[in-house]
Design an enzyme around this catalytic site. Structure first.
Site, PDB file in Angstrom:
ATOM      1  N   SER A  33      -4.808   5.172   5.536  1.00 30.74           N
ATOM      2  CA  SER A  33      -4.449   3.752   5.567  1.00 30.74           C
ATOM      3  C   SER A  33      -4.199   3.197   4.164  1.00 30.74           C
ATOM      4  CB  SER A  33      -5.565   2.937   6.217  1.00 30.74           C
ATOM      5  OG  SER A  33      -5.779   3.394   7.538  1.00 30.74           O
ATOM      6  N   ARG A  88      -1.593  -4.823   4.059  1.00 33.31           N
ATOM      7  CA  ARG A  88      -1.299  -3.856   5.113  1.00 33.31           C
ATOM      8  C   ARG A  88       0.166  -3.871   5.565  1.00 33.31           C
ATOM      9  NH1 ARG A  88      -1.289  -4.846  10.604  1.00 33.31           N
ATOM     10  NH2 ARG A  88      -1.068  -2.956  11.831  1.00 33.31           N
ATOM     11  N   GLU A  90     -19.588   3.068   0.850  1.00 32.35           N
ATOM     12  CA  GLU A  90     -18.900   2.383  -0.245  1.00 32.35           C
ATOM     13  C   GLU A  90     -19.757   2.187  -1.490  1.00 32.35           C
ATOM     14  OE1 GLU A  90     -18.966   1.361   2.903  1.00 32.35           O
ATOM     15  OE2 GLU A  90     -16.907   1.747   3.530  1.00 32.35           O
ATOM     16  N   PHE A 132     -14.330  -4.171   2.331  1.00 29.93           N
ATOM     17  CA  PHE A 132     -15.454  -3.254   2.067  1.00 29.93           C
ATOM     18  C   PHE A 132     -15.601  -2.996   0.569  1.00 29.93           C
ATOM     19  CE2 PHE A 132     -13.629  -1.613   6.222  1.00 29.93           C
ATOM     20  CZ  PHE A 132     -14.405  -2.468   6.980  1.00 29.93           C
ATOM     21  N   ARG A 185       0.829  -1.217   0.000  1.00 30.53           N
ATOM     22  CA  ARG A 185       0.000   0.000   0.000  1.00 30.53           C
ATOM     23  C   ARG A 185       0.859   1.261   0.000  1.00 30.53           C
ATOM     24  NH1 ARG A 185      -1.616   1.327   6.006  1.00 30.53           N
ATOM     25  NH2 ARG A 185      -0.197  -0.048   7.099  1.00 30.53           N
ATOM     26  N   HIS A 232      -5.277  -3.710   2.610  1.00 25.76           N
ATOM     27  CA  HIS A 232      -5.674  -4.502   3.782  1.00 25.76           C
ATOM     28  C   HIS A 232      -6.404  -5.787   3.398  1.00 25.76           C
ATOM     29  CE1 HIS A 232      -4.593  -0.681   5.482  1.00 25.76           C
ATOM     30  NE2 HIS A 232      -4.735  -1.115   6.711  1.00 25.76           N
ATOM     31  N   ASP A 240      -7.083  -6.593  13.733  1.00 22.34           N
ATOM     32  CA  ASP A 240      -8.485  -6.179  13.542  1.00 22.34           C
ATOM     33  C   ASP A 240      -9.429  -7.378  13.393  1.00 22.34           C
ATOM     34  OD1 ASP A 240      -8.080  -3.536  13.877  1.00 22.34           O
ATOM     35  OD2 ASP A 240      -8.269  -2.966  11.765  1.00 22.34           O
TER      36      ASP A 240
END
Lengths: 324, 277
Positions: free
Chosen positions: A41, A171, A62, A87, A14, A113, A121
């Site tokens: 992020s 991530r 989204e 998402f 990322r 992620h 998470d």
């Protein structure tokens, strides 16, 4: 092509995305970026700083994120849409299906992620089925870069490609495998290591694990080919068939469920073109959980050791078929 | 001046009657489809295509054109009829609706039909698409406008409200939405299935300028669209009060005619009624 040395640099894919996005923004005036309150992020925040008029934070919404991107593409823009993979592909699946993939719009869904290496998470945030979801959509291409170098080249290729593309990023920092001279060609798998005793088709961060596995196997005298399948769709069928025929023993490795991802894609090709024993390294029928990324990779059977075991099993199956 | 307006309204009324006849013929020939919500929006779509929108049927991808997004994609027969009458494709093709190999899919496919701006059908998605086109217009400093037609049942979709929030946030004053407020959805009255009321207050609280109009009265509709084009700094919404199945007496306000095609005999009866209108 391959970076060597035991002290490999680690960079998150990322991070590389955030950097290349700014470069691409300069090269393509029609490139716009949309995010859903995760720009720090997903690393699109850097683009937002440099090109504030071409960045849209769509908030935690989204469905509208994807639909707005579709509209921007219809008016000649190249939208790069980023949020967490879970998402992007799950929450807005129907919007991607009907507003983007069906009309084959030039929208690049570049999600971060992905996979269980999201870590602490936990399962709600760990996309393990995103490749399957995106791969099953007509018109949609799917790319999973293995490291930071490949991410930059893959994102550039995705932007240059006409039509919708899903790019899967992670991530945590991961080893930089490739040097700047690494050549990325959309839809062409890269044979990183030749070998005739078995072949490992790997994607994403499992490419690094596959290379480690092959190195250890070589030390024991077993020459195993390693192929980086960065483009899962369209799949490089020719390379899959060639190496499956050559070795007769196939392993796939992905940080993703074994249902519908790289393992399934390779199984489909083997089934139709050249049946051969196959073992899929991937997440079995279960959700992820909280933990440190490397702990989770161990717990879910996604390490070089797991790949080595898979190679041994598949070789036994092949030998059994050959009557050895 | 007044005479010219009278002339325009006569012209639009005749076009509207013509589109209704097309819709009935197309649906009867197809044997399936959605007459109720196609007929309710005839005046809205006629006003847009035959007076408001700047379009060039010979150049459907003209970058400066106004855009119309049919978010309630099941009213496809109405859109196709307007596009054919406008000259985007031959009127004879209308009778291929919903048949294998036809460009005229059950719900609009932008890749197949010249003039269709968005592939819709899965409800709730058109306002976001319209917003994206509107934002691109802002970036490129173009002065085209974007119109999105929503169903009153459709606005039960959460995505519509995500888009409503975002359009106001980004001050998309080149975006106008129209709610075809016919009061009915498949399972019954919208207010009984899942009430989206009060409409005007909801949209205003989301940051939109709102105006109500009789959705079958051209004078009011034209005034509403010219008002919408003058709104600055906010997106605008026209709540068009309509009658589902409008123009065909046995279909008017009848929930059963949401998604059912007329038989040949019913089509004859409908066409006869439309001719005396």
């Amino acid at each position: 092509m391959l970076e060597s040395g035991s002290r490999q640099r680690k960079v998150a894919t990322r991070e590389a995305y955030g950097q290349v996005l700014v470069e691409l923004g300069k090269r393509y005036p029609e490139l716009v970026v949309l995010d859903a309150d995760l720009s720090k992020s997903t690393k699109t925040a850097e683009f937002a700083k440099v090109f504030p008029d071409r960045f849209f934070n769509m908030g935690i919404a989204e469905q509208n994120l994807m639909g707005t991107a579709a509209g921007l593409a219809l008016a000649g823009k190249i939208p790069c849409v980023s949020t967490f993979a879970v998402f992007a592909t799950g929450r807005a699946y129907d919007q991607i299906r009907n507003s983007i993939a069906y009309p084959a719009l030039d929208v690049k869904i570049i999600a971060s992620h992905a996979g269980i290496t999201v870590g602490e998470d936990g399962a709600s945030h760990q996309a393990i089925e995103d490749i399957s979801l995106m791969r099953s959509l007509p018109n949609m291409a799917v790319i999973v870069p293995a490291d930071a170098t490949e991410t930059k080249k893959a994102v550039a290729a995705a932007v240059a490609h006409r039509g919708p593309v899903y790019v899967r990023l992670g991530r945590p920092p991961v080893p930089v495998l490739f040097g700047e001279d690494y050549k990325f060609r959309f839809g062409e798998a890269v044979v990183l290591r030749e070998g005739s005793d078995a072949v490992i088709f790997a994607t994403g961060i499992m490419v690094g694990e596959a290379l480690k596995a092959a190195e250890r196997l070589a030390a024991r005298g077993s020459q195993v080919a390693v192929v980086n399948v960065h483009t899962i769709k369209p799949l490089d069928v020719e390379t899959v068939v060639r190496l499956a025929r050559k070795t007769g023993a196939v392993v796939t490795a992905e940080e993703h469920t074994i249902y519908g991802g790289l393992g399934s894609a390779v199984a489909e090709v083997l089934g139709e073109h050249c049946p051969a024993p196959l073992v899929r390294v991937g997440i079995r029928d279960r959700f992820g959980e909280s933990g440190k990324p490397d702990e989770l990779m161990k717990a879910f059977g996604l390490t070089a050791d797991d790949i080595i075991r898979a190679v041994e099993i598949v070789q036994k199956r092949r030998d059994c078929l050959l009557g050895k | 001046m007044n005479q010219e307006v009278e002339k325009l309204i006569k012209y639009l009324e005749e076009k509207a009657r013509c589109l209704r006849c097309h819709i009935i013929r197309m649906l009867a020939e197809a044997g399936s489809g959605h007459p109720g919500g196609s007929l309710s929006a005839v005046e809205i779509v006629t006003a847009l295509y035959f007076h408001v929108l700047r379009l060039d049927p010979r150049n459907p991808s003209w970058p400066d054109r106004d855009r119309f997004v049919l978010s309630k994609g099941h009213a496809a027969p109405l859109l196709y009829a307007a596009l054919a009458e406008k000259g985007f494709f031959p009127v004879e093709e209308l009778l291929t609706l919903r048949k294998l190999g036809s460009r005229l899919q059950g719900h609009p496919d932008l890749r197949k039909v010249p003039g269709v701006e968005a592939s819709t059908g899965s409800l709730g998605q058109g306002l976001s698409i319209g917003l994206g086109i509107a934002l691109a217009g802002k970036i490129d400093r173009k002065n085209y406008r974007v119109y999105v037609l929503l169903g009153d049942g459709e606005i039960q979709e959460g995505q519509v409200w995500e888009a409503a929030m975002a359009a106001a946030h980004y001050r998309a004053d080149n975006l106008t939405a129209i709610v075809d407020y016919n009061g009915l959805q498949i399972d019954g009255p919208v207010a009984e299935v899942l009430s989206p009321l009060p409409l005007a207050e909801k949209w205003r609280s989301f940051g939109w300028e709102v105006r109500e109009s009789d959705g079958h009265n051209f004078r009011e509709l034209l005034e509403a669209f010219s008002w919408a084009a003058r709104v600055q700094g906010k997106p605008s919404l026209v709540i068009a009060r309509t009658v589902k199945g409008k123009g065909v007496p046995f279909m008017e306000n009848a929930v059963d005619w949401h998604g059912k095609a007329p038989t040949k005999e019913q089509a004859e009866e409908a066409l006869a009624a439309l001719k005396v209108l």
